[in-house]
Design a protein around this motif. Structure first.
Motif, PDB file in Angstrom:
ATOM      1  N   VAL A  19      -4.288  51.211  34.253  1.00  0.00           N
ATOM      2  CA  VAL A  19      -3.667  52.399  34.110  1.00  0.00           C
ATOM      3  C   VAL A  19      -2.530  52.103  35.077  1.00  0.00           C
ATOM      4  N   LEU A  20      -2.738  51.531  35.989  1.00  0.00           N
ATOM      5  CA  LEU A  20      -1.854  51.438  37.454  1.00  0.00           C
ATOM      6  C   LEU A  20      -0.368  50.611  36.795  1.00  0.00           C
ATOM      7  N   ALA A  21      -0.934  49.610  36.144  1.00  0.00           N
ATOM      8  CA  ALA A  21       0.332  48.620  35.705  1.00  0.00           C
ATOM      9  C   ALA A  21       1.194  49.439  35.037  1.00  0.00           C
ATOM     10  N   LEU A  22       0.526  50.434  33.927  1.00  0.00           N
ATOM     11  CA  LEU A  22       1.514  51.121  32.956  1.00  0.00           C
ATOM     12  C   LEU A  22       2.196  52.042  33.718  1.00  0.00           C
ATOM     13  N   VAL A  23       1.754  52.756  34.916  1.00  0.00           N
ATOM     14  CA  VAL A  23       2.318  53.706  35.640  1.00  0.00           C
ATOM     15  C   VAL A  23       3.654  53.127  36.343  1.00  0.00           C
ATOM     16  N   GLN A  24       3.386  51.973  36.858  1.00  0.00           N
ATOM     17  CA  GLN A  24       4.346  51.386  37.808  1.00  0.00           C
ATOM     18  C   GLN A  24       5.614  50.764  36.795  1.00  0.00           C
ATOM     19  N   LYS A  25       4.911  50.405  35.378  1.00  0.00           N
ATOM     20  CA  LYS A  25       5.946  49.879  34.554  1.00  0.00           C
ATOM     21  C   LYS A  25       7.063  51.048  34.112  1.00  0.00           C
ATOM     22  N   ALA A  26       6.560  52.386  34.268  1.00  0.00           N
ATOM     23  CA  ALA A  26       7.145  53.228  33.686  1.00  0.00           C
ATOM     24  C   ALA A  26       8.182  53.599  34.873  1.00  0.00           C
ATOM     25  N   GLY A  27       8.039  53.495  35.948  1.00  0.00           N
ATOM     26  CA  GLY A  27       8.705  53.778  37.087  1.00  0.00           C
ATOM     27  C   GLY A  27       8.196  55.100  37.766  1.00  0.00           C
TER      28      GLY A  27
END
Length: 519
Positions: A325-333
Protein backbone atom coordinates in the motif's frame (compact mmCIF):
# COMPACT_ATOMS: atom_id res chain seq x y z
CA UNK A 1 -17.35 -51.71 -6.43
CA UNK A 2 -19.19 -54.58 -8.08
CA UNK A 3 -18.18 -58.16 -7.34
CA UNK A 4 -19.28 -59.14 -10.87
CA UNK A 5 -16.41 -60.09 -13.16
CA UNK A 6 -15.39 -57.22 -15.42
CA UNK A 7 -16.60 -57.47 -19.00
CA UNK A 8 -14.99 -56.24 -22.18
CA UNK A 9 -16.74 -53.21 -23.64
CA UNK A 10 -16.32 -52.26 -27.30
CA UNK A 11 -18.15 -49.02 -27.96
CA UNK A 12 -19.05 -48.19 -31.56
CA UNK A 13 -22.82 -47.55 -31.41
CA UNK A 14 -24.09 -44.93 -28.97
CA UNK A 15 -27.72 -44.43 -28.07
CA UNK A 16 -28.75 -41.06 -26.65
CA UNK A 17 -32.04 -40.69 -24.81
CA UNK A 18 -33.14 -37.06 -24.66
CA UNK A 19 -32.51 -34.59 -27.47
CA UNK A 20 -32.27 -31.32 -25.59
CA UNK A 21 -29.12 -29.21 -25.47
CA UNK A 22 -27.10 -31.87 -23.64
CA UNK A 23 -28.27 -34.76 -25.82
CA UNK A 24 -27.54 -32.82 -29.01
CA UNK A 25 -24.12 -31.82 -27.76
CA UNK A 26 -23.16 -35.39 -26.87
CA UNK A 27 -24.46 -36.56 -30.25
CA UNK A 28 -22.34 -33.93 -32.01
CA UNK A 29 -19.01 -34.94 -30.47
CA UNK A 30 -19.81 -38.66 -30.77
CA UNK A 31 -20.67 -38.38 -34.47
CA UNK A 32 -17.59 -36.30 -35.21
CA UNK A 33 -15.53 -39.04 -33.54
CA UNK A 34 -16.93 -41.55 -36.03
CA UNK A 35 -19.29 -43.31 -33.62
CA UNK A 36 -22.72 -44.35 -34.84
CA UNK A 37 -25.36 -42.38 -32.95
CA UNK A 38 -29.01 -43.25 -32.39
CA UNK A 39 -31.23 -40.49 -31.04
CA UNK A 40 -34.38 -41.20 -29.05
CA UNK A 41 -36.86 -38.87 -27.39
CA UNK A 42 -40.38 -39.41 -26.09
CA UNK A 43 -41.31 -36.51 -28.37
CA UNK A 44 -40.77 -37.99 -31.83
CA UNK A 45 -40.64 -34.55 -33.46
CA UNK A 46 -37.72 -33.60 -31.21
CA UNK A 47 -35.57 -36.32 -32.80
CA UNK A 48 -35.94 -34.82 -36.27
CA UNK A 49 -35.37 -31.34 -34.89
CA UNK A 50 -32.17 -32.53 -33.20
CA UNK A 51 -30.83 -34.02 -36.42
CA UNK A 52 -31.68 -30.80 -38.28
CA UNK A 53 -29.88 -28.87 -35.57
CA UNK A 54 -26.77 -31.01 -36.03
CA UNK A 55 -26.90 -30.56 -39.81
CA UNK A 56 -27.13 -26.78 -39.37
CA UNK A 57 -24.31 -26.79 -36.79
CA UNK A 58 -22.01 -28.82 -39.04
CA UNK A 59 -22.77 -26.48 -41.97
CA UNK A 60 -21.87 -23.42 -39.88
CA UNK A 61 -18.62 -25.04 -38.76
CA UNK A 62 -17.76 -25.80 -42.39
CA UNK A 63 -18.53 -22.20 -43.41
CA UNK A 64 -16.23 -20.92 -40.67
CA UNK A 65 -13.44 -23.23 -41.78
CA UNK A 66 -13.53 -25.16 -38.51
CA UNK A 67 -14.71 -28.45 -40.07
CA UNK A 68 -13.94 -30.20 -43.34
CA UNK A 69 -17.03 -30.70 -45.51
CA UNK A 70 -16.39 -34.41 -46.07
CA UNK A 71 -16.06 -34.96 -42.32
CA UNK A 72 -19.26 -32.99 -41.78
CA UNK A 73 -21.18 -35.22 -44.17
CA UNK A 74 -19.69 -38.37 -42.66
CA UNK A 75 -20.61 -37.25 -39.14
CA UNK A 76 -24.18 -36.44 -40.11
CA UNK A 77 -24.50 -39.82 -41.80
CA UNK A 78 -23.59 -41.41 -38.45
CA UNK A 79 -26.71 -39.94 -36.81
CA UNK A 80 -30.05 -41.70 -37.11
CA UNK A 81 -33.32 -41.50 -35.24
CA UNK A 82 -34.87 -44.19 -33.05
CA UNK A 83 -38.65 -44.44 -33.00
CA UNK A 84 -38.77 -46.58 -29.84
CA UNK A 85 -36.41 -47.63 -27.08
CA UNK A 86 -36.30 -51.07 -28.73
CA UNK A 87 -34.39 -49.49 -31.62
CA UNK A 88 -31.45 -49.05 -29.21
CA UNK A 89 -31.02 -52.80 -28.71
CA UNK A 90 -27.75 -53.02 -30.67
CA UNK A 91 -26.09 -50.09 -28.86
CA UNK A 92 -22.85 -50.62 -26.94
CA UNK A 93 -23.50 -47.49 -24.86
CA UNK A 94 -26.70 -45.63 -24.02
CA UNK A 95 -26.41 -42.17 -22.46
CA UNK A 96 -29.49 -40.66 -20.86
CA UNK A 97 -29.78 -36.87 -20.92
CA UNK A 98 -33.31 -36.47 -19.60
CA UNK A 99 -35.02 -34.61 -16.77
CA UNK A 100 -33.09 -34.48 -13.48
CA UNK A 101 -35.52 -36.66 -11.51
CA UNK A 102 -34.37 -39.84 -9.82
CA UNK A 103 -37.57 -41.84 -10.32
CA UNK A 104 -37.70 -41.02 -14.04
CA UNK A 105 -34.08 -42.02 -14.61
CA UNK A 106 -34.51 -45.25 -12.63
CA UNK A 107 -37.57 -46.23 -14.67
CA UNK A 108 -35.71 -45.56 -17.93
CA UNK A 109 -32.68 -47.64 -16.94
CA UNK A 110 -34.90 -50.50 -15.81
CA UNK A 111 -36.60 -50.48 -19.23
CA UNK A 112 -33.29 -50.23 -21.10
CA UNK A 113 -31.81 -53.14 -19.18
CA UNK A 114 -34.39 -55.47 -20.74
CA UNK A 115 -33.65 -54.19 -24.27
CA UNK A 116 -29.88 -53.82 -24.73
CA UNK A 117 -27.24 -56.55 -24.70
CA UNK A 118 -25.38 -57.51 -21.54
CA UNK A 119 -22.21 -55.72 -22.69
CA UNK A 120 -23.96 -52.38 -23.19
CA UNK A 121 -23.04 -49.65 -20.71
CA UNK A 122 -25.90 -47.57 -19.32
CA UNK A 123 -24.61 -44.09 -18.57
CA UNK A 124 -26.35 -41.18 -16.84
CA UNK A 125 -25.54 -37.57 -17.62
CA UNK A 126 -26.95 -36.54 -14.24
CA UNK A 127 -25.28 -33.49 -12.73
CA UNK A 128 -25.85 -34.32 -9.09
CA UNK A 129 -28.00 -37.43 -8.50
CA UNK A 130 -26.48 -40.58 -7.03
CA UNK A 131 -25.31 -43.11 -9.62
CA UNK A 132 -25.69 -45.85 -7.02
CA UNK A 133 -29.32 -44.84 -6.46
CA UNK A 134 -30.04 -44.83 -10.21
CA UNK A 135 -28.36 -48.22 -10.66
CA UNK A 136 -30.35 -49.74 -7.80
CA UNK A 137 -33.34 -50.02 -10.13
CA UNK A 138 -31.43 -52.48 -12.34
CA UNK A 139 -30.99 -56.22 -11.86
CA UNK A 140 -27.37 -55.72 -12.95
CA UNK A 141 -26.11 -52.40 -11.53
CA UNK A 142 -22.52 -53.11 -12.55
CA UNK A 143 -22.89 -51.57 -16.00
CA UNK A 144 -24.45 -48.31 -14.76
CA UNK A 145 -21.92 -45.46 -14.69
CA UNK A 146 -22.16 -41.67 -14.47
CA UNK A 147 -21.07 -39.73 -17.57
CA UNK A 148 -21.49 -36.06 -16.75
CA UNK A 149 -20.87 -33.61 -19.59
CA UNK A 150 -21.14 -29.82 -19.35
CA UNK A 151 -23.09 -27.37 -21.47
CA UNK A 152 -22.26 -26.49 -24.19
CA UNK A 153 -20.80 -29.98 -24.66
CA UNK A 154 -18.65 -29.31 -27.76
CA UNK A 155 -16.91 -26.38 -26.03
CA UNK A 156 -16.66 -27.66 -22.45
CA UNK A 157 -13.92 -30.21 -22.99
CA UNK A 158 -14.23 -32.12 -19.73
CA UNK A 159 -16.46 -35.01 -18.67
CA UNK A 160 -16.79 -36.70 -15.29
CA UNK A 161 -16.86 -40.50 -15.16
CA UNK A 162 -18.55 -41.51 -11.91
CA UNK A 163 -18.33 -44.99 -10.40
CA UNK A 164 -21.34 -46.07 -8.38
CA UNK A 165 -20.78 -48.46 -5.49
CA UNK A 166 -21.60 -51.42 -7.76
CA UNK A 167 -20.19 -50.09 -11.05
CA UNK A 168 -17.81 -52.32 -12.99
CA UNK A 169 -14.47 -50.46 -13.16
CA UNK A 170 -14.02 -51.69 -16.73
CA UNK A 171 -17.19 -49.87 -17.75
CA UNK A 172 -15.78 -46.62 -16.37
CA UNK A 173 -12.46 -47.32 -18.11
CA UNK A 174 -14.31 -47.75 -21.41
CA UNK A 175 -16.07 -44.42 -20.94
CA UNK A 176 -12.72 -42.75 -20.20
CA UNK A 177 -11.38 -44.09 -23.51
CA UNK A 178 -14.45 -43.00 -25.48
CA UNK A 179 -14.25 -39.52 -23.93
CA UNK A 180 -10.70 -39.14 -25.23
CA UNK A 181 -11.81 -40.40 -28.65
CA UNK A 182 -14.44 -37.63 -28.66
CA UNK A 183 -11.80 -35.01 -27.84
CA UNK A 184 -12.74 -34.55 -24.19
CA UNK A 185 -10.67 -34.82 -21.02
CA UNK A 186 -12.19 -37.42 -18.66
CA UNK A 187 -11.84 -37.25 -14.88
CA UNK A 188 -12.78 -40.08 -12.53
CA UNK A 189 -14.92 -39.36 -9.49
CA UNK A 190 -16.54 -41.17 -6.59
CA UNK A 191 -20.31 -41.18 -6.29
CA UNK A 192 -20.80 -38.17 -4.04
CA UNK A 193 -23.33 -35.32 -4.34
CA UNK A 194 -22.21 -32.99 -7.11
CA UNK A 195 -19.29 -35.30 -7.97
CA UNK A 196 -16.26 -33.02 -8.54
CA UNK A 197 -17.22 -29.97 -10.58
CA UNK A 198 -20.69 -29.19 -9.23
CA UNK A 199 -19.45 -29.96 -5.72
CA UNK A 200 -16.51 -27.58 -6.12
CA UNK A 201 -18.67 -24.98 -7.86
CA UNK A 202 -20.50 -24.30 -4.63
CA UNK A 203 -17.54 -22.18 -3.52
CA UNK A 204 -17.89 -19.67 -6.34
CA UNK A 205 -21.65 -19.64 -6.80
CA UNK A 206 -23.07 -19.88 -3.31
CA UNK A 207 -20.52 -17.46 -1.85
CA UNK A 208 -21.05 -14.98 -4.68
CA UNK A 209 -24.79 -15.17 -4.07
CA UNK A 210 -24.30 -14.70 -0.35
CA UNK A 211 -22.22 -11.59 -0.96
CA UNK A 212 -24.96 -10.12 -3.16
CA UNK A 213 -27.65 -11.19 -0.68
CA UNK A 214 -25.81 -9.31 2.10
CA UNK A 215 -25.86 -6.15 -0.01
CA UNK A 216 -22.05 -6.02 -0.06
CA UNK A 217 -21.75 -5.50 -3.83
CA UNK A 218 -23.83 -5.68 -7.00
CA UNK A 219 -23.83 -8.68 -9.34
CA UNK A 220 -21.66 -6.85 -11.87
CA UNK A 221 -19.20 -5.65 -9.23
CA UNK A 222 -18.76 -9.16 -7.83
CA UNK A 223 -18.11 -10.45 -11.35
CA UNK A 224 -15.61 -7.68 -12.10
CA UNK A 225 -13.69 -8.39 -8.90
CA UNK A 226 -13.53 -12.13 -9.50
CA UNK A 227 -12.45 -11.69 -13.13
CA UNK A 228 -10.10 -8.74 -12.95
CA UNK A 229 -8.71 -8.98 -9.42
CA UNK A 230 -8.81 -12.73 -8.75
CA UNK A 231 -8.13 -13.82 -12.35
CA UNK A 232 -11.13 -16.08 -13.00
CA UNK A 233 -12.47 -16.42 -16.55
CA UNK A 234 -16.05 -15.72 -15.42
CA UNK A 235 -17.56 -14.24 -12.30
CA UNK A 236 -20.26 -16.22 -10.44
CA UNK A 237 -23.21 -14.40 -12.02
CA UNK A 238 -21.82 -14.63 -15.53
CA UNK A 239 -21.33 -18.35 -14.92
CA UNK A 240 -24.87 -18.77 -13.57
CA UNK A 241 -26.25 -16.96 -16.64
CA UNK A 242 -24.29 -19.32 -18.87
CA UNK A 243 -25.47 -22.52 -17.16
CA UNK A 244 -28.99 -21.08 -16.60
CA UNK A 245 -30.89 -21.14 -13.32
CA UNK A 246 -33.34 -23.81 -14.46
CA UNK A 247 -30.30 -26.12 -14.36
CA UNK A 248 -28.11 -24.64 -11.63
CA UNK A 249 -30.72 -23.82 -8.96
CA UNK A 250 -32.06 -27.40 -8.69
CA UNK A 251 -28.45 -28.62 -8.54
CA UNK A 252 -27.74 -26.23 -5.66
CA UNK A 253 -30.76 -27.51 -3.76
CA UNK A 254 -29.99 -31.15 -4.57
CA UNK A 255 -26.39 -30.96 -3.33
CA UNK A 256 -27.44 -29.08 -0.19
CA UNK A 257 -30.03 -31.67 0.75
CA UNK A 258 -27.89 -34.67 -0.22
CA UNK A 259 -25.21 -33.39 2.15
CA UNK A 260 -27.90 -33.15 4.86
CA UNK A 261 -28.03 -29.33 4.97
CA UNK A 262 -24.28 -28.78 5.13
CA UNK A 263 -23.87 -25.01 5.72
CA UNK A 264 -21.11 -24.74 3.10
CA UNK A 265 -23.67 -25.49 0.37
CA UNK A 266 -26.65 -23.40 1.54
CA UNK A 267 -28.54 -22.13 -1.54
CA UNK A 268 -29.66 -18.53 -1.89
CA UNK A 269 -33.24 -17.24 -2.17
CA UNK A 270 -31.97 -14.99 -4.96
CA UNK A 271 -31.83 -17.83 -7.48
CA UNK A 272 -35.17 -19.30 -6.45
CA UNK A 273 -36.91 -15.96 -6.94
CA UNK A 274 -35.25 -15.26 -10.27
CA UNK A 275 -36.03 -18.76 -11.50
CA UNK A 276 -39.70 -18.26 -10.62
CA UNK A 277 -39.65 -14.99 -12.57
CA UNK A 278 -38.10 -16.55 -15.66
CA UNK A 279 -34.84 -14.60 -15.35
CA UNK A 280 -32.82 -17.75 -15.88
CA UNK A 281 -29.90 -16.55 -17.96
CA UNK A 282 -28.42 -16.05 -21.39
CA UNK A 283 -30.68 -18.53 -23.19
CA UNK A 284 -33.78 -16.63 -22.01
CA UNK A 285 -32.34 -13.24 -22.99
CA UNK A 286 -32.30 -12.08 -19.38
CA UNK A 287 -30.72 -13.29 -16.19
CA UNK A 288 -28.38 -11.43 -13.89
CA UNK A 289 -27.59 -9.50 -17.08
CA UNK A 290 -29.74 -8.55 -20.06
CA UNK A 291 -28.74 -9.98 -23.45
CA UNK A 292 -29.42 -8.25 -26.75
CA UNK A 293 -28.91 -10.54 -29.75
CA UNK A 294 -26.92 -12.80 -27.45
CA UNK A 295 -24.57 -10.01 -26.31
CA UNK A 296 -24.24 -9.35 -22.60
CA UNK A 297 -25.24 -5.83 -21.57
CA UNK A 298 -22.92 -4.49 -18.86
CA UNK A 299 -23.42 -1.05 -17.26
CA UNK A 300 -20.53 1.36 -17.47
CA UNK A 301 -18.65 2.21 -14.31
CA UNK A 302 -19.19 5.68 -12.88
CA UNK A 303 -16.25 8.08 -13.15
CA UNK A 304 -13.85 7.84 -10.21
CA UNK A 305 -13.40 10.73 -7.78
CA UNK A 306 -10.27 12.83 -8.31
CA UNK A 307 -9.63 14.64 -5.01
CA UNK A 308 -6.69 12.97 -3.21
CA UNK A 309 -6.32 12.77 0.58
CA UNK A 310 -3.93 15.16 2.35
CA UNK A 311 -2.04 12.30 3.96
CA UNK A 312 -2.48 8.61 4.68
CA UNK A 313 -1.89 6.47 7.75
CA UNK A 314 -1.43 2.76 6.94
CA UNK A 315 -1.93 -0.06 9.43
CA UNK A 316 1.12 -2.23 10.12
CA UNK A 317 -0.85 -5.29 11.30
CA UNK A 318 0.23 -7.08 8.08
CA UNK A 319 3.71 -5.67 7.31
CA UNK A 320 3.96 -7.01 3.75
CA UNK A 321 0.54 -5.56 2.94
CA UNK A 322 1.58 -2.21 4.39
CA UNK A 323 4.61 -2.10 2.11
CA UNK A 324 2.44 -2.77 -0.95
CA UNK A 325 0.00 0.00 0.00
CA UNK A 326 2.85 2.36 0.88
CA UNK A 327 4.31 1.99 -2.62
CA UNK A 328 1.00 3.08 -4.18
CA UNK A 329 0.61 6.05 -1.82
CA UNK A 330 4.13 7.25 -2.60
CA UNK A 331 3.57 6.73 -6.33
CA UNK A 332 0.54 9.03 -6.11
CA UNK A 333 2.65 11.67 -4.35
CA UNK A 334 0.51 11.67 -1.21
CA UNK A 335 2.15 12.28 2.17
CA UNK A 336 2.47 9.33 4.55
CA UNK A 337 1.55 9.64 8.22
CA UNK A 338 4.22 7.55 9.98
CA UNK A 339 3.07 8.28 13.53
CA UNK A 340 2.03 5.43 15.82
CA UNK A 341 -1.56 6.68 15.82
CA UNK A 342 -3.27 8.49 12.92
CA UNK A 343 -3.31 12.28 12.87
CA UNK A 344 -6.73 13.91 13.00
CA UNK A 345 -6.78 14.66 9.27
CA UNK A 346 -5.26 11.43 7.96
CA UNK A 347 -7.09 8.92 5.80
CA UNK A 348 -6.77 5.59 7.62
CA UNK A 349 -6.06 2.51 5.48
CA UNK A 350 -6.27 -1.03 6.90
CA UNK A 351 -5.41 -4.34 5.20
CA UNK A 352 -7.44 -7.08 6.90
CA UNK A 353 -7.44 -10.78 6.02
CA UNK A 354 -10.84 -12.35 6.58
CA UNK A 355 -12.02 -9.52 8.82
CA UNK A 356 -14.46 -6.75 7.99
CA UNK A 357 -13.34 -3.12 8.08
CA UNK A 358 -15.30 -2.53 11.27
CA UNK A 359 -13.50 -5.28 13.19
CA UNK A 360 -10.14 -4.13 11.82
CA UNK A 361 -10.89 -0.58 13.01
CA UNK A 362 -12.05 -1.66 16.47
CA UNK A 363 -9.08 -4.02 16.94
CA UNK A 364 -6.65 -1.11 16.43
CA UNK A 365 -8.83 1.50 18.18
CA UNK A 366 -9.09 3.57 15.00
CA UNK A 367 -11.60 6.27 14.05
CA UNK A 368 -14.03 4.25 11.89
CA UNK A 369 -15.24 7.42 10.16
CA UNK A 370 -11.90 7.68 8.37
CA UNK A 371 -11.20 3.97 7.88
CA UNK A 372 -11.07 2.38 4.43
CA UNK A 373 -9.85 -1.20 3.91
CA UNK A 374 -8.02 -2.45 0.83
CA UNK A 375 -7.80 -6.09 -0.27
CA UNK A 376 -4.15 -7.15 -0.59
CA UNK A 377 -4.63 -10.89 -1.17
CA UNK A 378 -3.70 -10.41 -4.83
CA UNK A 379 -0.88 -8.07 -6.00
CA UNK A 380 -1.74 -4.38 -5.98
CA UNK A 381 0.93 -3.33 -8.48
CA UNK A 382 0.14 -4.11 -12.14
CA UNK A 383 -3.30 -5.35 -11.04
CA UNK A 384 -6.36 -5.22 -13.28
CA UNK A 385 -8.64 -4.13 -10.41
CA UNK A 386 -8.44 -3.21 -6.74
CA UNK A 387 -11.13 -3.49 -4.08
CA UNK A 388 -11.80 -1.04 -1.26
CA UNK A 389 -14.20 -1.56 1.64
CA UNK A 390 -15.77 0.93 4.02
CA UNK A 391 -17.17 0.64 7.54
CA UNK A 392 -20.78 1.70 8.15
CA UNK A 393 -19.34 4.86 9.72
CA UNK A 394 -16.89 5.79 6.94
CA UNK A 395 -17.59 9.28 5.60
CA UNK A 396 -18.11 10.00 1.95
CA UNK A 397 -14.99 12.17 1.96
CA UNK A 398 -12.84 9.32 3.28
CA UNK A 399 -14.36 6.87 0.82
CA UNK A 400 -13.93 9.15 -2.19
CA UNK A 401 -10.39 10.28 -1.41
CA UNK A 402 -9.35 6.64 -0.92
CA UNK A 403 -10.96 5.78 -4.24
CA UNK A 404 -9.11 8.61 -5.97
CA UNK A 405 -5.83 7.54 -4.36
CA UNK A 406 -5.95 3.91 -5.41
CA UNK A 407 -7.22 4.62 -8.93
CA UNK A 408 -4.55 7.28 -9.46
CA UNK A 409 -2.36 5.03 -11.63
CA UNK A 410 -5.26 4.08 -13.90
CA UNK A 411 -6.17 0.74 -12.31
CA UNK A 412 -9.97 0.55 -11.80
CA UNK A 413 -11.27 0.38 -8.24
CA UNK A 414 -14.44 -1.17 -6.87
CA UNK A 415 -15.74 0.11 -3.53
CA UNK A 416 -17.88 -2.34 -1.55
CA UNK A 417 -19.75 -2.23 1.74
CA UNK A 418 -18.35 -3.87 4.85
CA UNK A 419 -17.82 -7.62 4.51
CA UNK A 420 -15.74 -10.22 6.30
CA UNK A 421 -13.12 -11.11 3.70
CA UNK A 422 -14.02 -8.47 1.09
CA UNK A 423 -15.20 -10.34 -2.07
CA UNK A 424 -12.16 -12.07 -3.57
CA UNK A 425 -10.82 -13.25 -0.21
CA UNK A 426 -14.01 -14.92 0.90
CA UNK A 427 -14.83 -16.50 -2.48
CA UNK A 428 -11.31 -17.80 -3.09
CA UNK A 429 -10.94 -19.05 0.48
CA UNK A 430 -14.27 -20.87 0.17
CA UNK A 431 -13.22 -22.43 -3.15
CA UNK A 432 -9.93 -23.63 -1.66
CA UNK A 433 -11.65 -24.90 1.48
CA UNK A 434 -14.20 -26.96 -0.44
CA UNK A 435 -11.42 -28.24 -2.70
CA UNK A 436 -9.57 -29.38 0.42
CA UNK A 437 -12.69 -31.21 1.63
CA UNK A 438 -12.94 -32.94 -1.77
CA UNK A 439 -9.33 -34.07 -1.32
CA UNK A 440 -10.03 -35.14 2.26
CA UNK A 441 -12.95 -37.28 1.10
CA UNK A 442 -10.89 -38.79 -1.75
CA UNK A 443 -13.68 -37.90 -4.19
CA UNK A 444 -11.36 -37.20 -7.11
CA UNK A 445 -9.00 -39.91 -8.29
CA UNK A 446 -6.29 -37.31 -9.02
CA UNK A 447 -6.38 -34.38 -6.63
CA UNK A 448 -3.67 -32.49 -8.51
CA UNK A 449 -5.48 -32.63 -11.86
CA UNK A 450 -6.50 -29.16 -13.03
CA UNK A 451 -8.88 -30.21 -15.79
CA UNK A 452 -12.13 -30.34 -13.76
CA UNK A 453 -11.53 -26.83 -12.47
CA UNK A 454 -10.08 -25.09 -15.51
CA UNK A 455 -12.19 -26.83 -18.16
CA UNK A 456 -15.40 -27.30 -16.17
CA UNK A 457 -15.51 -24.13 -14.08
CA UNK A 458 -13.08 -21.70 -15.71
CA UNK A 459 -10.89 -21.40 -12.61
CA UNK A 460 -7.36 -20.13 -13.24
CA UNK A 461 -6.04 -23.29 -11.54
CA UNK A 462 -7.28 -26.07 -9.28
CA UNK A 463 -8.38 -25.15 -5.72
CA UNK A 464 -5.40 -26.83 -4.06
CA UNK A 465 -2.90 -25.24 -6.44
CA UNK A 466 -4.67 -21.90 -5.97
CA UNK A 467 -4.37 -22.27 -2.21
CA UNK A 468 -0.67 -23.10 -2.52
CA UNK A 469 -0.08 -20.07 -4.75
CA UNK A 470 -1.65 -17.73 -2.18
CA UNK A 471 -0.28 -19.64 0.80
CA UNK A 472 -2.16 -22.22 2.86
CA UNK A 473 -1.51 -20.27 6.11
CA UNK A 474 -3.02 -17.15 4.49
CA UNK A 475 -6.16 -19.03 3.42
CA UNK A 476 -6.42 -20.57 6.89
CA UNK A 477 -6.16 -17.10 8.46
CA UNK A 478 -8.92 -15.74 6.22
CA UNK A 479 -11.26 -18.61 7.07
CA UNK A 480 -10.56 -18.51 10.80
CA UNK A 481 -11.11 -14.76 10.92
CA UNK A 482 -14.40 -15.00 9.00
CA UNK A 483 -15.52 -17.84 11.26
CA UNK A 484 -14.45 -15.91 14.36
CA UNK A 485 -16.37 -12.75 13.43
CA UNK A 486 -19.51 -14.40 12.07
CA UNK A 487 -19.62 -17.75 13.91
CA UNK A 488 -20.94 -19.24 10.65
CA UNK A 489 -19.93 -22.92 10.28
CA UNK A 490 -19.74 -22.55 6.49
CA UNK A 491 -16.31 -20.97 7.07
CA UNK A 492 -14.83 -23.63 9.36
CA UNK A 493 -11.49 -24.72 7.88
CA UNK A 494 -11.11 -28.14 6.30
CA UNK A 495 -8.83 -30.54 8.23
CA UNK A 496 -6.84 -31.05 5.01
CA UNK A 497 -6.12 -27.31 4.86
CA UNK A 498 -5.41 -26.81 8.57
CA UNK A 499 -3.01 -29.76 8.90
CA UNK A 500 -0.96 -28.85 5.84
CA UNK A 501 -0.85 -25.16 6.80
CA UNK A 502 0.43 -26.08 10.28
CA UNK A 503 3.04 -28.51 8.93
CA UNK A 504 4.20 -26.28 6.09
CA UNK A 505 3.15 -28.84 3.47
CA UNK A 506 1.67 -28.08 0.04
CA UNK A 507 -2.09 -28.58 -0.25
CA UNK A 508 -1.57 -30.67 -3.39
CA UNK A 509 0.55 -33.16 -1.42
CA UNK A 510 -1.01 -36.39 -0.19
CA UNK A 511 0.04 -38.01 3.08
CA UNK A 512 3.76 -38.84 3.03
CA UNK A 513 3.16 -42.54 3.69
CA UNK A 514 0.76 -42.73 0.72
CA UNK A 515 3.34 -41.05 -1.51
CA UNK A 516 5.98 -43.57 -0.39
CA UNK A 517 3.67 -46.47 -1.25
CA UNK A 518 3.10 -45.07 -4.76
CA UNK A 519 6.83 -44.48 -5.39
Amino acid sequence: MSSITSREYNIEIVGIVGTGAMGRGIAQIAALAGLKVKLYDTNAAAVGAARDYLADTFSKLVAKGKLDNSRSLAALACVTGAQTLDDLKDCNLVVEAIVEKLDVKRALFKDLEGIVGENCILASNTSSLSITAIAAACADPSRVVGYHFFNPVPLMKVVEVIDGLRSDPAAGNALMDVARRMGHTPVRAKDMPGFIVNHAGRGMNTEGLRIADEGVASFVDVDRIMREQAGFRLGPFELLDLTALDVSHPVMESIYHQFYEEPRFTPSPITGTRLAGGLIGRKAGEGFYAYVEGKQQVPQEAPAPTALPTRVWISNRVPAAREAVLALVQKAGVAVDDSSTPAADSLIVVTPLGLDATTAAVDENLDARRVVAIDTLFPLVDAQRRTLMTTPATTRAARDTAHALFVHDGIPVTVIRDSTGFVAQRVVATIVNIGCDIAQRRIASRRTSISPWTLGLGYPRGPLALGDALGAPTILTILRNMFGVLGDPRYRPSPWLARRAHLGLPLVQDDAADNEEQA
